[in-house]
Structures are given as structure tokens and as C-alpha cells.
Scaffold this active site. Structure first.
Site, PDB file in Angstrom:
ATOM      1  N   PRO A   2     -22.563 -27.582  26.254  1.00  0.00           N
ATOM      2  CG  PRO A   2     -21.443 -27.916  24.245  1.00  0.00           C
ATOM      3  CD  PRO A   2     -22.704 -27.342  24.820  1.00  0.00           C
ATOM      4  CD  GLU A   3     -19.967 -26.720  32.400  1.00  0.00           C
ATOM      5  OE1 GLU A   3     -18.852 -26.495  32.892  1.00  0.00           O
ATOM      6  OE2 GLU A   3     -21.026 -26.595  33.029  1.00  0.00           O
ATOM      7  CE  LYS A  61     -17.992 -22.929  28.946  1.00  0.00           C
ATOM      8  NZ  LYS A  61     -19.269 -22.437  29.464  1.00  0.00           N
ATOM      9  CG  HIS A  96     -32.492 -32.060  13.643  1.00  0.00           C
ATOM     10  ND1 HIS A  96     -33.559 -31.266  13.275  1.00  0.00           N
ATOM     11  CD2 HIS A  96     -32.986 -32.980  14.506  1.00  0.00           C
ATOM     12  CE1 HIS A  96     -34.640 -31.676  13.911  1.00  0.00           C
ATOM     13  NE2 HIS A  96     -34.338 -32.711  14.660  1.00  0.00           N
ATOM     14  NE  ARG A 117     -32.934 -25.716  21.863  1.00  0.00           N
ATOM     15  CZ  ARG A 117     -32.912 -25.414  23.151  1.00  0.00           C
ATOM     16  NH1 ARG A 117     -32.338 -26.225  24.012  1.00  0.00           N
ATOM     17  NH2 ARG A 117     -33.436 -24.291  23.581  1.00  0.00           N
ATOM     18  NE  ARG A 163     -10.604  -9.500  36.642  1.00  0.00           N
ATOM     19  CZ  ARG A 163     -10.972  -9.843  35.409  1.00  0.00           C
ATOM     20  NH1 ARG A 163     -12.240 -10.107  35.162  1.00  0.00           N
ATOM     21  NH2 ARG A 163     -10.096  -9.887  34.445  1.00  0.00           N
ATOM     22  NE  ARG A 273     -25.031 -18.790  33.812  1.00  0.00           N
ATOM     23  CZ  ARG A 273     -23.988 -18.953  33.020  1.00  0.00           C
ATOM     24  NH1 ARG A 273     -23.523 -20.150  32.787  1.00  0.00           N
ATOM     25  NH2 ARG A 273     -23.423 -17.912  32.458  1.00  0.00           N
TER      26      ARG A 273
END
Ligand SMILES: [Zn+2]
Length: 289
Positions: A2-3, A61, A96, A117, A163, A273
Site C-alpha cells: 500500500p502507498e 506509509k 486470516h 501473507r 545529493r 522493480r
């Protein structure tokens, strides 16, 4: 995973349905769900009993519920499949179901942590010193997120220029800006016409301000799209795309036409990703082209 918008929807649900309620009983049904609480499930349950939930908080998050007058917070890790559900007492247990929290009032509902999970879980942590919204000590290093009213735009823009990194890495660096995951990074970069491998040092202040604006816009649009779900009793987070796939312009759209110029969108492997981008609107930097 989830974001931020999905987690914020859960936070609002907790604020609405469990804030101010006092815990009367905690059942830990699976040890993995409390593995981040080193003293174990019995200790977790015993320490939570009798405590009153304050308004749930969020940074990036991360989601937590401060316990009134204790200096302690319950930190929720949603992991890949974790859900926090407010269910009527007596509703059949979910397959679950991992943790059940009952309250001492007559509202007729209980809080359930359900996780297929079991990468997620709940744990108790001391809060960092005053003035930080009861932030649990284990996430004290997490930067403020772009929807935080005291997020410092100028400091973020300066840090970007200093950076030696690339823009998508910086967006996903939780010590620089929190809450931006793979989906919303790709969306904000598409809106900004920026390639993910662009060096941060090459961004002018107007460009980084524009990018930050797009990050906020995609998150706020997602919040609006997911906004109806916290109005019901069922507080839910599951899966990467949340409630909002239909409004995506970049993420998951390989070979589909760019919504701006019609060029087929591309996908590239990126740090284990994927990055989705328009090869015409988001030109790669020359050094990596
Ligand atoms: Zn395009």
C-alpha cells in the site's frame, strides 16, 4: 505494498471508528503478527489492555495509534496484504484473522488485523520526545511526507540538489521524503515530463517545485478516489494498486499510448522493480542514453 493514500484512508477509518475507545481484550491468533513486538504476544495483549486509543497518526506509509497518557504507540505494519477491519462483534472470523481487539463500550464493533501473507503486524513502541505527534521511536528517522502540513519544501529542494543521486531514487528515499512509492513516483515523473534517471543535481528550483506539486496532486487525486471507502464500517487496505488503477497515466501502462502524446509507453527494470515512462515526453539524460 500500500502507498500513502491507501494508508491515509485506513488512518481516517481508525480515527472515525476507534479513536477514544478503551481496549478491554486482545487476542493474538498468530505469533508472526506480533513478531516486531519482541516481548511476545502475551506481553502485547497485557500491555494494550485497559489503554485508550487516541487519534491515529500517519507519516509516509507508517501508521500508528498513540495510547493516551502512556508515552506508547501501537504501530501498524500493513506489509503486502495487511488489513485493519472494524467489524461488528460476532461477525464470522476472517480466514486470516491474526489479532482481535475488543473495546469496553457499547459501540458493538471490534478492530481486527487480518493478513493473508503475514508480512505485516502490530507492535508497541515508546514515543520519541514531545512535539512529534507520538511518533514511535523505531520510525524516528522517517522524513515527513509531502502531505504533512509542516513538510519543508525549500529544505527538500536544497537536499535534492546536494545529493548525488537520480530523481526516482530520491523520491523513494524515505529519509528525504516519505510516502512516495513506485506507483506515485512514476505518475509524478510522467506529469513532470522527467525521466526517472535524471540526476537530481540537474533540477532547477522551479522544476523541483513543479515535481513536488505533481507528487502532491497524484496523492490527493488518489485520496479523493479512495475517499468513499473510509465512510463505511469496512476499513480496508489490500494490494499494490489500491482503489485507483483507472486514473493512472504511467504505472502499469507498457505499450499503451501516452495520454499526452500517443507514443507507446515503455517499461524498464529498475532496482528490482519497474519504471514506466513515455520515451518521448520523458527523455533519458544524455549520460545514460
Ligand atoms: Zn508522451
Amino acid at each position: 505494498m500500500p502507498e500513502l493514500p491507501e494508508v491515509e484512508v485506513v488512518r481516517r477509518g481508525l480515527e472515525r471508528w476507534v479513536a477514544g475507545r478503551t481496549v478491554t481484550e486482545v487476542e493474538v491468533l498468530h505469533p508472526r503478527a506480533v513478531r516486531r513486538h519482541p516481548a511476545g504476544g502475551e506481553d502485547f495483549a497485557a500491555r494494550l489492555k485497559g489503554q485508550r486509543f487516541e487519534v491515529a497518526r500517519r507519516r509516509g506509509k507508517y501508521l500508528w495509534v498513540p495510547l493516551a497518557e502512556t508515552g506508547t504507540s501501537v504501530l501498524g505494519h500493513l506489509g503486502m496484504s495487511g488489513q485493519l477491519l472494524v467489524q461488528p462483534e460476532g461477525a464470522p472470523d476472517e480466514k486470516h484473522l491474526r489479532i482481535r481487539i475488543r473495546f469496553d463500550d457499547s459501540a458493538g464493533t471490534e478492530l481486527r488485523f487480518v493478513d493473508q501473507r503475514t508480512f505485516g503486524g502490530l507492535s508497541l513502541h515508546d514515543q520519541t520526545p514531545a512535539g512529534t505527534d507520538g511518533l514511535p521511536d523505531v520510525i524516528a528517522h522517517i522524513a515527513r511526507d509531502p502531505l504533512d502540513p509542516v513538510f519543508d519544501d525549500a529544505a527538500f529542494q536544497s537536499a535534492l540538489r546536494l545529493r548525488r543521486t537520480t530523481i526516482k531514487r530520491a523520491l523513494l528515499d524515505q529519509s528525504l521524503i516519505s510516502g512516495v512509492g513506485n506507483i506515485y513516483a512514476d505518475e509524478a515523473l510522467w506529469r513532470s515530463k522527467l525521466h526517472y534517471d535524471r540526476p537530481t543535481a540537474s533540477l532547477t528550483r522551479p522544476r523541483s517545485a513543479e515535481l513536488l506539486g505533481h507528487v502532491r496532486d497524484v496523492m490527493n487525486a488518489a485520496l479523493v478516489a479512495g475517499g468513499t471507502s473510509f465512510d463505511s464500517l469496512y476499513v480496508n487496505v489490500n494490494g499494490e494498486s489500491g482503489y485507483f488503477d483507472r486514473s493512472l497515466d504511467a504505472y502499469g501502462r507498457e505499450d499503451e499510448p501516452c495520454h499526452r502524446c500517443g507514443t507507446p509507453m515503455r517499461r524498464r527494470a529498475w532496482m528490482n522493480r519497474s519504471s514506466y515512462f513515455c520515451p518521448r515526453c520523458q527523455r533519458p539524460p544524455r549520460t545514460t542514453a
